[in-house]
Design an enzyme around this catalytic site. Sequence first.
Site, PDB file in Angstrom:
ATOM      1  N   ASP A 257      -2.772 -13.141   5.425  1.00  0.00           N
ATOM      2  CA  ASP A 257      -2.375 -11.839   4.906  1.00  0.00           C
ATOM      3  C   ASP A 257      -3.194 -10.795   5.665  1.00  0.00           C
ATOM      4  OD1 ASP A 257      -2.222  -9.459   3.548  1.00  0.00           O
ATOM      5  OD2 ASP A 257      -2.486 -10.334   1.546  1.00  0.00           O
TER       6      ASP A 257
ATOM      7  N   HIS B 257      -4.747 -10.958  -3.077  1.00  0.00           N
ATOM      8  CA  HIS B 257      -3.837  -9.961  -3.647  1.00  0.00           C
ATOM      9  C   HIS B 257      -2.669 -10.716  -4.297  1.00  0.00           C
ATOM     10  CE1 HIS B 257      -0.720  -6.815  -3.525  1.00  0.00           C
ATOM     11  NE2 HIS B 257      -1.693  -5.934  -3.393  1.00  0.00           N
TER      12      HIS B 257
ATOM     13  N   CYS C 299      -4.269  -5.154  -7.891  1.00  0.00           N
ATOM     14  CA  CYS C 299      -3.351  -6.295  -7.710  1.00  0.00           C
ATOM     15  C   CYS C 299      -4.131  -7.573  -7.433  1.00  0.00           C
ATOM     16  CB  CYS C 299      -2.339  -6.040  -6.593  1.00  0.00           C
ATOM     17  SG  CYS C 299      -1.318  -4.615  -6.891  1.00  0.00           S
TER      18      CYS C 299
ATOM     19  N   GLN D  64      -4.839  -5.749   5.278  1.00  0.00           N
ATOM     20  CA  GLN D  64      -6.025  -4.886   5.423  1.00  0.00           C
ATOM     21  C   GLN D  64      -6.719  -5.060   6.763  1.00  0.00           C
ATOM     22  OE1 GLN D  64      -6.561  -2.525   3.387  1.00  0.00           O
ATOM     23  NE2 GLN D  64      -5.501  -3.146   1.518  1.00  0.00           N
TER      24      GLN D  64
HETATM   25  N1  C6P Z   1      -2.722  -3.474  -1.291  1.00  0.00           N
HETATM   26  C1  C6P Z   1      -4.118  -1.805  -2.330  1.00  0.00           C
HETATM   27  O1  C6P Z   1      -4.312  -0.691  -2.835  1.00  0.00           O
HETATM   28  P1  C6P Z   1       2.552  -4.124   0.460  1.00  0.00           P
HETATM   29  O2  C6P Z   1       2.535  -3.469  -0.879  1.00  0.00           O
HETATM   30  O3  C6P Z   1       3.608  -5.192   0.558  1.00  0.00           O
HETATM   31  O4  C6P Z   1       2.573  -3.148   1.583  1.00  0.00           O
HETATM   32  O5  C6P Z   1       1.123  -4.849   0.611  1.00  0.00           O
HETATM   33  C2  C6P Z   1       0.707  -5.779  -0.325  1.00  0.00           C
HETATM   34  C3  C6P Z   1      -0.691  -6.243  -0.031  1.00  0.00           C
HETATM   35  C4  C6P Z   1      -0.906  -7.545   0.346  1.00  0.00           C
HETATM   36  N2  C6P Z   1      -2.136  -7.991   0.664  1.00  0.00           N
HETATM   37  C5  C6P Z   1      -3.200  -7.192   0.632  1.00  0.00           C
HETATM   38  C6  C6P Z   1      -4.541  -7.737   1.021  1.00  0.00           C
HETATM   39  C7  C6P Z   1      -3.059  -5.864   0.245  1.00  0.00           C
HETATM   40  O6  C6P Z   1      -4.131  -5.086   0.213  1.00  0.00           O
HETATM   41  C8  C6P Z   1      -1.781  -5.374  -0.127  1.00  0.00           C
HETATM   42  C9  C6P Z   1      -1.603  -3.973  -0.642  1.00  0.00           C
HETATM   43  C10 C6P Z   1      -2.743  -2.112  -1.804  1.00  0.00           C
HETATM   44  O7  C6P Z   1      -5.010  -2.641  -2.233  1.00  0.00           O
HETATM   45  C11 C6P Z   1      -1.702  -1.861  -2.837  1.00  0.00           C
HETATM   46  S1  C6P Z   1      -1.862  -2.916  -4.239  1.00  0.00           S
END
Ligand code: C6P
Length: 410
Positions: free
Chosen positions: A198, A121, A364, A201
Site C-alpha cells: 500500500d 489502513h 481509518c 503514503q
Molecule cells: N488515508 C488519511 O487521512 P484512498 O482513500 O483510496 O485514496 O486511500 C486509502 C488509503 C489507503 N492506505 C493508506 C495508508 C492511506 O493513508 C489511505 C488514505 C487518508 O490517512 C484518508 S483515510
Amino acid sequence: MSIAARKSDFPILDQTVNGHRLVYLDSAATSQKPRAVIEAVRRYYERDNANVHRGVHTLGTRATEAYEGAREKVARFIGARSASEIVFTRGTTEALNMVALGYARPRLGPGDEILLSPAEHHSNLIPWQQAAKATGATLKYLPLQPDGTVALADVRAALSPRTKLVAIAHISNVLGTIHPVAEIARLAHEVGAVVVVDGAQSVPHLPVDVQALDCDFLAFSGHKMCGPTGIGVLYGKRRLLEDMEPVYFGGEMIDVVELYESTWKELPWKFEGGTPVIAGAVGLAAAIDYLTEVGMEAIRDHDRRLTAYALERLRELDDVTVYGPADAERRGGLVTFNLGSIHPHDVSTVLDAEGVAIRAGHHCAQPLMRILGVPATARASFYLYNDESDIDALVGALRSAKEFFKHAIG
Ligand code: C6P
C-alpha cells in the site's frame, strides 16, 4: 529554488481561515494542488476533451494520447518495466480491492494464510478480511514493536509455505513508520508469497522504485501526490496481471463479445472497464512532472527535516503523547499525537479557529487505535509546501488548546 518557496505554487494556500493564515497540515488525507496541475486539467477540458480508444477524430486521438502518455509517465515514475503494468483506478482503495477480488479470491483456500500488520489502513485490511471469509483462508497479524515498527525477525517467524500473500503499507498513515518493504518482499518470496504494498503514503513522499522493492503489486492515489481526486494506480508485475481476473466488465475492456462468451483486451486495458478518469490521468501526469522537477529525494529530505522539527517542538508541550518511532529517519512526514486527555476532535476544532488544519479521528485504522489504547488521535502531516513556520503555528495553536481545556488535561 528552495522547497519552502513552493508555497506560492499552491493558490489555495493564499487565504485566511477564521481570520488567520491557512496552515494546511492534512496532506496525508489529501494534498493540495499546484497551479500546474489545475491548469493541465483546465487545458485538457478546454482543448482536448473526448473519449479515449474510440473515435478516430482529432480530439479522440489527442485525449487517447494524453491518457496513454500519463500511463507511460506513471510507469517511469515508479520504475515499472512497462506501461502495460500500470492500471488506472479511482485510488488506492479500489486498487487494493481489485487485487483481493481478481487475484487473491480465485487462488486462496482453506489452510492458506494472508499476513498483514495490525497498523494497516482499513483499505488494506477489509479487502483481505473479505477474501479470507470468501475462501476459507486465514488472516495472520504481525506483532508491532512498542514504537509501532515491524521487526524483520517477526516477519521471518510468521512466514511459512502456507503464506500466500503479504499485505503491508510502505508508510503507515497513523504512525508514519516506514516499513522495510524490500526486505519483507525478499523474505516473502522465499516462501512463494506475493507481496502487496500500500503505497498511498509513500509514493507521494519518497522515491519509490518497484523493481528495487521487488513488490508484486503497489497501490497508490493521485490525490495525495498533488494530483486530482478520483485517479489512482495499481501496479502489478506483468505475469501476475496477466493471470489476474478483471473485476469490472463492460465497455472498453473487451476484445470480442458473443452472446454467451467474451474475451478481454490485453494488459492493462482488460482492467479498465468503462470510460476511464481521463482528466484525472492528465492531472496526475502534470503532478508527476511537478514532483519530478522538485525531486523526490528533496521532498523526502524536506519531510524528514520538518518531522524532526515537529517532534522537537511538540516535546516542549510536556503533556503531548506522540505515537510511532522517535526518530524522523524512520518515519514519513507526519506526526500523530494526543494532547493530555483532550479529545482530538476538540483539539482540531481549537486549531481550526486559528487557521490550522489537522486531522483528528481513528484515521481509518481502528484496530491500531485499540492497540494504542485510544479511541482517536490528532495528526499533523506535512508536504513540500509546508515549512517550519507552519509547525510553529501548530505549536502555538496547541498552546491555545491547552489553555482552553486547562481543566481537562490529566
Ligand atoms: N488515508 C488519511 O487521512 P484512498 O482513500 O483510496 O485514496 O486511500 C486509502 C488509503 C489507503 N492506505 C493508506 C495508508 C492511506 O493513508 C489511505 C488514505 C487518508 O490517512 C484518508 S483515510
